[in-house]
Design a protein around this motif. Structure first.
Motif, mmCIF file in Angstrom:
data_model
loop_
_atom_site.group_PDB
_atom_site.id
_atom_site.type_symbol
_atom_site.label_atom_id
_atom_site.label_comp_id
_atom_site.label_asym_id
_atom_site.label_seq_id
_atom_site.Cartn_x
_atom_site.Cartn_y
_atom_site.Cartn_z
ATOM 1 N N ARG A 9 30.828 38.614 -10.753
ATOM 2 C CA ARG A 9 31.215 39.949 -11.222
ATOM 3 C C ARG A 9 30.499 40.305 -12.525
ATOM 4 O O ARG A 9 30.178 41.471 -12.764
ATOM 5 C CB ARG A 9 32.721 40.030 -11.391
ATOM 6 C CG ARG A 9 33.437 39.985 -10.049
ATOM 7 C CD ARG A 9 34.923 40.194 -10.212
ATOM 8 N NE ARG A 9 35.641 39.935 -8.993
ATOM 9 C CZ ARG A 9 35.912 40.828 -8.064
ATOM 10 N NH1 ARG A 9 35.513 42.076 -8.214
ATOM 11 N NH2 ARG A 9 36.566 40.509 -6.969
ATOM 12 N N GLU A 10 30.223 39.322 -13.367
ATOM 13 C CA GLU A 10 29.473 39.591 -14.604
ATOM 14 C C GLU A 10 28.038 39.994 -14.283
ATOM 15 O O GLU A 10 27.505 40.941 -14.859
ATOM 16 C CB GLU A 10 29.474 38.359 -15.510
ATOM 17 C CG GLU A 10 30.809 38.026 -16.115
ATOM 18 C CD GLU A 10 30.777 36.735 -16.905
ATOM 19 O OE1 GLU A 10 31.499 36.661 -17.907
ATOM 20 O OE2 GLU A 10 30.038 35.802 -16.518
ATOM 21 N N THR A 12 27.022 41.284 -11.482
ATOM 22 C CA THR A 12 27.120 42.596 -10.836
ATOM 23 C C THR A 12 27.191 43.707 -11.875
ATOM 24 O O THR A 12 26.519 44.727 -11.758
ATOM 25 C CB THR A 12 28.364 42.650 -9.931
ATOM 26 O OG1 THR A 12 28.275 41.594 -8.982
ATOM 27 C CG2 THR A 12 28.451 43.962 -9.200
ATOM 28 N N ALA A 13 27.992 43.498 -12.911
ATOM 29 C CA ALA A 13 28.137 44.511 -13.957
ATOM 30 C C ALA A 13 26.849 44.675 -14.753
ATOM 31 O O ALA A 13 26.462 45.794 -15.104
ATOM 32 C CB ALA A 13 29.284 44.138 -14.891
ATOM 33 N N LYS A 14 26.139 43.576 -15.006
ATOM 34 C CA LYS A 14 24.916 43.651 -15.816
ATOM 35 C C LYS A 14 23.766 44.338 -15.094
ATOM 36 O O LYS A 14 22.993 45.056 -15.705
ATOM 37 C CB LYS A 14 24.489 42.246 -16.257
ATOM 38 C CG LYS A 14 25.383 41.664 -17.315
ATOM 39 C CD LYS A 14 24.879 40.302 -17.741
ATOM 40 C CE LYS A 14 25.861 39.669 -18.681
ATOM 41 N NZ LYS A 14 25.437 39.656 -20.036
ATOM 42 N N GLY A 16 24.160 46.398 -12.414
ATOM 43 C CA GLY A 16 24.564 47.679 -11.854
ATOM 44 C C GLY A 16 24.743 47.669 -10.354
ATOM 45 O O GLY A 16 24.702 48.708 -9.711
ATOM 46 N N CYS A 17 24.939 46.505 -9.783
ATOM 47 C CA CYS A 17 25.170 46.386 -8.343
ATOM 48 C C CYS A 17 26.648 46.635 -8.069
ATOM 49 O O CYS A 17 27.506 46.338 -8.883
ATOM 50 C CB CYS A 17 24.762 44.985 -7.890
ATOM 51 S SG CYS A 17 24.979 44.692 -6.136
ATOM 52 N N GLU A 18 26.970 47.191 -6.906
ATOM 53 C CA GLU A 18 28.360 47.487 -6.576
ATOM 54 C C GLU A 18 29.020 46.387 -5.758
ATOM 55 O O GLU A 18 30.233 46.317 -5.671
ATOM 56 C CB GLU A 18 28.449 48.804 -5.792
ATOM 57 C CG GLU A 18 28.022 50.005 -6.601
ATOM 58 C CD GLU A 18 28.094 51.288 -5.805
ATOM 59 O OE1 GLU A 18 28.635 51.268 -4.687
ATOM 60 O OE2 GLU A 18 27.599 52.300 -6.309
ATOM 61 N N ASN A 19 28.237 45.509 -5.160
ATOM 62 C CA ASN A 19 28.769 44.520 -4.232
ATOM 63 C C ASN A 19 28.629 43.118 -4.821
ATOM 64 O O ASN A 19 27.545 42.544 -4.824
ATOM 65 C CB ASN A 19 28.027 44.631 -2.905
ATOM 66 C CG ASN A 19 28.628 43.785 -1.827
ATOM 67 O OD1 ASN A 19 29.583 43.061 -2.047
ATOM 68 N ND2 ASN A 19 28.070 43.881 -0.648
ATOM 69 N N HIS A 20 29.728 42.542 -5.297
ATOM 70 C CA HIS A 20 29.640 41.220 -5.903
ATOM 71 C C HIS A 20 29.489 40.115 -4.860
ATOM 72 O O HIS A 20 29.017 39.030 -5.173
ATOM 73 C CB HIS A 20 30.848 40.945 -6.807
ATOM 74 C CG HIS A 20 32.115 40.659 -6.073
ATOM 75 N ND1 HIS A 20 32.898 41.656 -5.550
ATOM 76 C CD2 HIS A 20 32.720 39.494 -5.767
ATOM 77 C CE1 HIS A 20 33.940 41.116 -4.964
ATOM 78 N NE2 HIS A 20 33.860 39.809 -5.073
#
Length: 75
Positions: A9-10, A12-14, A16-20
């Motif tokens: 999830r980190e 993904t947030a860095k 900019g992806c929506e699907n972890h």
């Protein structure tokens, strides 16, 4: 980021992806193979040869075949 043990999830947030879950799959692949690229795929053989292609084109252009059943019978 995989080497530094960031959570999926980190990452993904860095980035900019929506699907972890995609990140989880990539992380697993990286742990197993050391890379994230797909394996090269083998070429598949062609279902139609050049002669069959020309026959199909000729039948369709001349109106000899009106549907797929007639086309298969012409080959």
């Amino acid at each position: 980021m995989f080497e530094h043990d960031f959570a999926a999830r980190e990452i993904t947030a860095k980035i900019g992806c929506e699907n972890h879950t995609a990140i989880i799959r990539l992380k697993k692949k990286y742990a197993e193979t050391g890379r994230v690229e797909d394996n090269p795929r083998l070429d598949q053989s062609r279902m139609l040869n050049e002669c069959n292609k020309h026959t199909i084109i000729r039948c369709l252009a001349n109106g000899e075949c009106l549907n797929a059943v007639q086309l298969i019978k012409s080959l």
